[in-house]
Scaffold this motif. Structure first.
Motif, PDB file in Angstrom:
ATOM      1  N   LYS A 101       1.221   4.248  -3.060  1.00 54.84           N
ATOM      2  CA  LYS A 101       0.971   5.676  -2.817  1.00 54.84           C
ATOM      3  C   LYS A 101       1.849   6.567  -3.685  1.00 54.84           C
ATOM      4  O   LYS A 101       1.436   7.662  -4.087  1.00 54.84           O
ATOM      5  CB  LYS A 101       1.237   6.011  -1.340  1.00 54.84           C
ATOM      6  CG  LYS A 101       0.140   5.596  -0.380  1.00 54.84           C
ATOM      7  CD  LYS A 101       0.509   6.033   1.031  1.00 54.84           C
ATOM      8  CE  LYS A 101      -0.549   5.680   2.040  1.00 54.84           C
ATOM      9  NZ  LYS A 101      -0.150   6.116   3.413  1.00 54.84           N
TER      10      LYS A 101
ATOM     11  N   ASP B 104      -8.988   3.289  -3.767  1.00 52.89           N
ATOM     12  CA  ASP B 104      -9.112   4.677  -3.300  1.00 52.89           C
ATOM     13  C   ASP B 104      -7.965   5.530  -3.844  1.00 52.89           C
ATOM     14  O   ASP B 104      -8.140   6.720  -4.134  1.00 52.89           O
ATOM     15  CB  ASP B 104      -9.114   4.731  -1.765  1.00 52.89           C
ATOM     16  CG  ASP B 104     -10.444   4.268  -1.172  1.00 52.89           C
ATOM     17  OD1 ASP B 104     -11.441   4.250  -1.921  1.00 52.89           O
ATOM     18  OD2 ASP B 104     -10.472   3.924   0.023  1.00 52.89           O
TER      19      ASP B 104
ATOM     20  N   TYR C 104       0.832  -1.203   0.000  1.00 57.47           N
ATOM     21  CA  TYR C 104       0.000   0.000   0.000  1.00 57.47           C
ATOM     22  C   TYR C 104       0.869   1.256   0.000  1.00 57.47           C
ATOM     23  O   TYR C 104       0.607   2.212  -0.753  1.00 57.47           O
ATOM     24  CB  TYR C 104      -0.919  -0.020   1.214  1.00 57.47           C
ATOM     25  CG  TYR C 104      -1.774   1.218   1.359  1.00 57.47           C
ATOM     26  CD1 TYR C 104      -2.661   1.601   0.353  1.00 57.47           C
ATOM     27  CD2 TYR C 104      -1.690   2.008   2.513  1.00 57.47           C
ATOM     28  CE1 TYR C 104      -3.441   2.737   0.485  1.00 57.47           C
ATOM     29  CE2 TYR C 104      -2.474   3.141   2.653  1.00 57.47           C
ATOM     30  CZ  TYR C 104      -3.346   3.500   1.637  1.00 57.47           C
ATOM     31  OH  TYR C 104      -4.118   4.630   1.771  1.00 57.47           O
TER      32      TYR C 104
ATOM     33  N   LEU D 247      -8.349  -0.081  -0.380  1.00 56.43           N
ATOM     34  CA  LEU D 247      -7.372   0.993  -0.194  1.00 56.43           C
ATOM     35  C   LEU D 247      -6.690   1.357  -1.512  1.00 56.43           C
ATOM     36  O   LEU D 247      -6.475   2.539  -1.809  1.00 56.43           O
ATOM     37  CB  LEU D 247      -6.318   0.559   0.834  1.00 56.43           C
ATOM     38  CG  LEU D 247      -6.811   0.373   2.276  1.00 56.43           C
ATOM     39  CD1 LEU D 247      -5.689  -0.197   3.145  1.00 56.43           C
ATOM     40  CD2 LEU D 247      -7.302   1.697   2.856  1.00 56.43           C
TER      41      LEU D 247
END
Length: 367
Positions: A44, A71, A40, A68
């Motif tokens: 990003k 998103d 994750y 996640l």
């Protein structure tokens, strides 16, 4: 090309899936993570096109991680990979593009990659250069064999064939192999000039990009061209690693072997590769024949066995299979003919007679 991540807490599963993805021309980069939180954090700051996620993981499961990731980028394709098929409906409820069951096979993964291409509205680009190394040496500007490219001389042909065969090789080894009779400086000059004529013929600004010439090494950029040898070896690897190969895989590999490797070219360095590839092809035909026996298709099996005998007429075990299949299909006359051919071949080549078990089979057939 696609940028992928694999997130799975099982090391063997990660290694297997990464190997399969590395063999695909669709994948540009593939990063692996055993910790979903690390994956994750990576996503990003780094672009990801497709995420292959194990569902059952400690701390953060694949379902939660997919939320996640989406998103961060709702255009990311999510593919769940798990050993439990009861998660299937749950996976699709989570907006997954596909669902793979462990152990993942190359054939099943190909279907997933096709879905990803379709979802993104693109197809794999057609290479600007096609190289055919079976049944001779041929260069074309299209996969269909149109617009043949002619190289300047036999030496330019040999250098290009050698580079395609080795894929990556030092300049020193090239001159030792192709110009061993010359002094080093002169041999290197010959290499440079011959390489220049190859690039000129294939177009250095377009298809010529397939040759990456460094100071010490020359490399073929495999992703920028199509080569029947490379595709044949890729399919062989896929067949050997698949728990249950399909008839389609066997057929696709078979049609690529159109004749002997570099047939008509008497390159000393190619002789061992020629023998190895013929043996690989024979093993492929035998595996295909036995596959079709297993699914009760004797006619298809017979065709593959007969192809083996065209290359190796004294294979008694294969002749016995052909005789047995002819008999099973009610074609006794052809069974006898095959036995006579085996008798003649063994007598001419080895001065021997067929195995007593084959003779016994024929004698029982005659009664």
């Amino acid at each position: 090309m696609l940028r992928a991540i694999i997130v799975d807490d099982e090391e063997l599963s990660v290694k297997r899936l990464k190997r399969l993805l590395s063999e695909s021309k669709d994948i540009e980069t593939c990063h692996t993570f055993m910790n979903p939180l690390e994956a994750y954090e990576y996503a990003k700051s780094s672009p990801v096109d497709v995420a292959f996620l194990d569902i059952s993981m400690p701390e953060l499961d694949g379902m939660a991680l997919s939320g996640l990731l989406l998103d961060l980028d709702n255009a990311m394709d999510i593919v769940f990979v798990t050993g439990h098929d009861e998660y299937a409906l749950q996976a699709f409820d989570a907006s997954a593009l596909d669902y793979l069951l462990k152990p993942v096979t190359a054939e099943r993964l190909d279907k997933t990659l096709a879905k990803i291409r379709k979802n993104r509205g693109y197809t794999a680009a057609e290479p600007a250069l096609s190289v055919f190394l079976f049944n001779g040496l041929r260069l074309c500007r299209s996969r269909k064999g149109q617009e043949t490219i002619r190289l300047r001389s036999p030496k330019t042909e040999e250098l290009f064939a050698f580079l395609m065969f080795r894929r990556a090789i030092s300049r020193e080894e090239i001159v030792d192999t192709l110009w061993s009779d010359l002094e080093t400086d002169k041999a290197l000059k010959n290499l440079n000039s011959t390489l220049y004529y190859i690039r000129k013929a294939i177009g250095s600004g377009q298809t010529g990009d397939c040759i990456e010439a460094g100071r010490h090494e020359i490399r073929i950029a495999e992703s920028s061209l199509y080569c029947d040898l490379y595709e044949f070896e890729r399919l062989l690897k896929q067949i050997r690693s698949a728990p249950e190969p399909s008839a389609d895989l066997f057929k696709r590999a078979e049609v690529l072997y159109t004749g002997e490797f570099l047939k008509g070219k008497s390159y000393e360095w190619a002789s061992e590769q020629t023998r190895r590839l013929e043996q690989d092809y024979i093993e492929l035909l035998e595996a295909a024949a036995r596959f079709h026996i297993g699914i009760h298709q004797p006619q298809q099996s017979l065709r593959y066995f007969c192809e083996i005998l065209k290359l190796d007429a004294i294979r008694e075990d294969i002749s016995h299979e052909v005789i047995r299949l002819y008999t099973e299909l009610g074609r006794k006359h052809e069974a006898f003919q095959q036995y006579r051919l085996l008798e003649q071949s063994l007598q001419q080549e080895l001065g021997t007679r067929p195995d007593p078990r084959v003779e016994d089979f024929i004698m029982k057939l005659m009664r």
